[in-house]
Design an enzyme around this catalytic site. Sequence first.
Site, PDB file in Angstrom:
ATOM      1  N   HIS A 142       0.744  -1.145   0.016  1.00 56.89           N
ATOM      2  CA  HIS A 142      -0.066   0.054  -0.170  1.00 56.89           C
ATOM      3  C   HIS A 142       0.853   1.350   0.076  1.00 56.89           C
ATOM      4  O   HIS A 142       0.380   2.300  -0.380  1.00 56.89           O
ATOM      5  CB  HIS A 142      -0.934  -0.054   1.308  1.00 56.89           C
ATOM      6  CG  HIS A 142      -1.863  -0.984   0.987  1.00 56.89           C
ATOM      7  ND1 HIS A 142      -3.363  -0.825   0.525  1.00 56.89           N
ATOM      8  CD2 HIS A 142      -2.104  -2.241   1.120  1.00 56.89           C
ATOM      9  CE1 HIS A 142      -3.957  -1.688   0.504  1.00 56.89           C
ATOM     10  NE2 HIS A 142      -3.406  -2.967   0.823  1.00 56.89           N
ATOM     11  N   ASP A 194       3.561   9.356  -0.889  1.00 54.24           N
ATOM     12  CA  ASP A 194       2.429   8.695  -0.458  1.00 54.24           C
ATOM     13  C   ASP A 194       2.288   7.618  -1.538  1.00 54.24           C
ATOM     14  O   ASP A 194       2.536   7.827  -2.624  1.00 54.24           O
ATOM     15  CB  ASP A 194       1.265   9.746  -0.296  1.00 54.24           C
ATOM     16  CG  ASP A 194       0.257   9.207   0.733  1.00 54.24           C
ATOM     17  OD1 ASP A 194       0.200   8.172   0.962  1.00 54.24           O
ATOM     18  OD2 ASP A 194      -0.557  10.274   1.132  1.00 54.24           O
TER      19      ASP A 194
HETATM   20  P1  ADP Z   1      -2.821   6.659   4.721  1.00 53.65           P
HETATM   21  O1  ADP Z   1      -3.291   5.529   4.331  1.00 53.65           O
HETATM   22  O2  ADP Z   1      -1.620   7.054   4.750  1.00 53.65           O
HETATM   23  O3  ADP Z   1      -3.387   7.131   6.099  1.00 53.65           O
HETATM   24  P2  ADP Z   1      -4.755   7.662   2.852  1.00 53.65           P
HETATM   25  O4  ADP Z   1      -5.252   9.011   2.307  1.00 53.65           O
HETATM   26  O5  ADP Z   1      -4.467   6.730   1.574  1.00 53.65           O
HETATM   27  O6  ADP Z   1      -3.381   7.761   3.645  1.00 53.65           O
HETATM   28  O7  ADP Z   1      -5.995   7.078   3.676  1.00 53.65           O
HETATM   29  C1  ADP Z   1      -6.465   7.548   4.507  1.00 53.65           C
HETATM   30  C2  ADP Z   1      -7.726   7.211   4.776  1.00 53.65           C
HETATM   31  O8  ADP Z   1      -8.244   7.467   6.398  1.00 53.65           O
HETATM   32  C3  ADP Z   1      -8.929   7.913   4.009  1.00 53.65           C
HETATM   33  O9  ADP Z   1      -9.931   7.117   3.735  1.00 53.65           O
HETATM   34  C4  ADP Z   1      -9.194   8.976   5.027  1.00 53.65           C
HETATM   35  O10 ADP Z   1     -10.629   9.403   4.884  1.00 53.65           O
HETATM   36  C5  ADP Z   1      -9.097   8.468   6.444  1.00 53.65           C
HETATM   37  N1  ADP Z   1      -8.576   9.821   7.174  1.00 53.65           N
HETATM   38  C6  ADP Z   1      -7.403  10.214   7.061  1.00 53.65           C
HETATM   39  N2  ADP Z   1      -7.290  11.395   8.114  1.00 53.65           N
HETATM   40  C7  ADP Z   1      -8.391  11.235   8.815  1.00 53.65           C
HETATM   41  C8  ADP Z   1      -8.818  11.705   9.924  1.00 53.65           C
HETATM   42  N3  ADP Z   1      -8.199  13.081  10.474  1.00 53.65           N
HETATM   43  N4  ADP Z   1      -9.856  11.426  10.495  1.00 53.65           N
HETATM   44  C9  ADP Z   1     -10.647  10.550  10.091  1.00 53.65           C
HETATM   45  N5  ADP Z   1     -10.295   9.700   8.879  1.00 53.65           N
HETATM   46  C10 ADP Z   1      -9.047  10.156   8.252  1.00 53.65           C
END
Ligand code: ADP
Length: 449
Positions: free
Chosen positions: A144, A352
């Site tokens: 991922h 990312d």
């Molecule tokens: P990572 O896997 O590095 O955290 P991604 O953007 O691919 O980054 O995925 C993050 C997921 O987690 C998304 O579905 C997003 O909506 C959720 N997310 C990210 N930040 C928050 C937050 N502050 N509060 C709730 N959900 C979050």
Amino acid sequence: METPGESRAGGLAVALRDALAQRGGVWFGWSGDTVERETRGVRHFTEGNVEFALADLTLPEYEGYYLGYANRALWPVFHYRVDLAHFDESDFAAYEQVNRRFARLLAPFTRPDDMVWVHDYHFLLMGQELRASGWRGRMGFFLHVPFPAPEVFSALPQHQRLALGLAAFDLVGFQTDRDTANFRRYLVENAGAEILEDGRLRVFDQVLRAATFSIGVDPDDVAAQAEGEEGVAAAARVGKITDHRALVIGVDRMDYSKGLPQRMEAFGRMLDDHEELRGRVSFLQIAPPSRESVDAYQVLREELDRLAGRINADYADLDWMPIRYLARSYDRGTLCGLYRLARVGLVTPLHDGMNLVAKEFVAAQTPEDPGVLVLSEFAGAAEQMQAALLVNPHDIAATADAIHRALSMPREERIERWQDLIRNVQEHDIAWWRRSFLDALEASAGVPA
Ligand code: ADP
């Protein structure tokens, strides 16, 4: 197989559960719990046609395997932060040992015609350990996070061992063509891999396929959430504060890969450069702390507190606060409602794997009056989302310009760019990702009996 303890598990967990529910199968992974001493077996229960088998980590395993090797060595190196990496042989020993122990726990659940799909950097050695436990069936792995350039991957003292582990899978999937190319180049240049006519690689006496499967979101669900009760309520609450002002939004886990300090600086720089925007635009950054026990996160937290404080002190007025920075998490409905309210989505990670927030932001927009996505060229999503305003997040001045451009973009251009973006988000949604990976895995061979 994955670790539900990760906050990212949200959308992914749902997508994988759906896949299992459709086909029936076993979900195996860490329970998210730590225990004093090793528990022998797995916690086992069934929901519909999905069996869950969850194993605990002991406290030393959690320290060495999870916080140690996975999050202090693999995570930083895979995100090009060799400077933050901490290489400790005993952490690697714990990593190897947990991969082995989990493989042995999983083996009894497998049947010869099953397919095993392993997820993410916590389980790079799982394939090899499963083979050692006697599993001969088809076995795929999906990473991922980014796979870095070979020169960076090679900084890991155990890089050969990890590559050997990955090569045991029949199929190794990556988020972007850049990651796939990095992995292939590593195997060719460092391990003497031979590229076969059909594109597969022969290396370490194994044949494997390395390919790109870009993960997506469920755009219909995001749009429904944005219009749902929670989404509308959240937009109304924030709308009351932002009033007539344009909202710029950032939503991330608080992680040094997300480029949060650079993003705040860029927003501050835009206010420096554009007096006319002072008092007229609000930046809302939602960033709950993650993996608090790792030192680098504490440093980041302090830096963000300092930056937001400084910019607010410089520019805030009696009735306006430029940056609202909330170090906590919100439910999906709330986030989707806020994405929809926002005029600009700021997604500017330094590196990312994919970044699902970028896709969620696009999926949540109102078609007739969509917001603008400002996206880092170093997010995996940039490969598919060329219609966003792409920025180099290290270039503070250029990012400030892009935010300004997004805020002043005419509606026709916003619609045009958004239509391009949403087409891609819809076409390459989470179901497409899951299907294409499983089809490729199904077509692979396993090990001949
Ligand atoms: P990572 O896997 O590095 O955290 P991604 O953007 O691919 O980054 O995925 C993050 C997921 O987690 C998304 O579905 C997003 O909506 C959720 N997310 C990210 N930040 C928050 C937050 N502050 N509060 C709730 N959900 C979050």
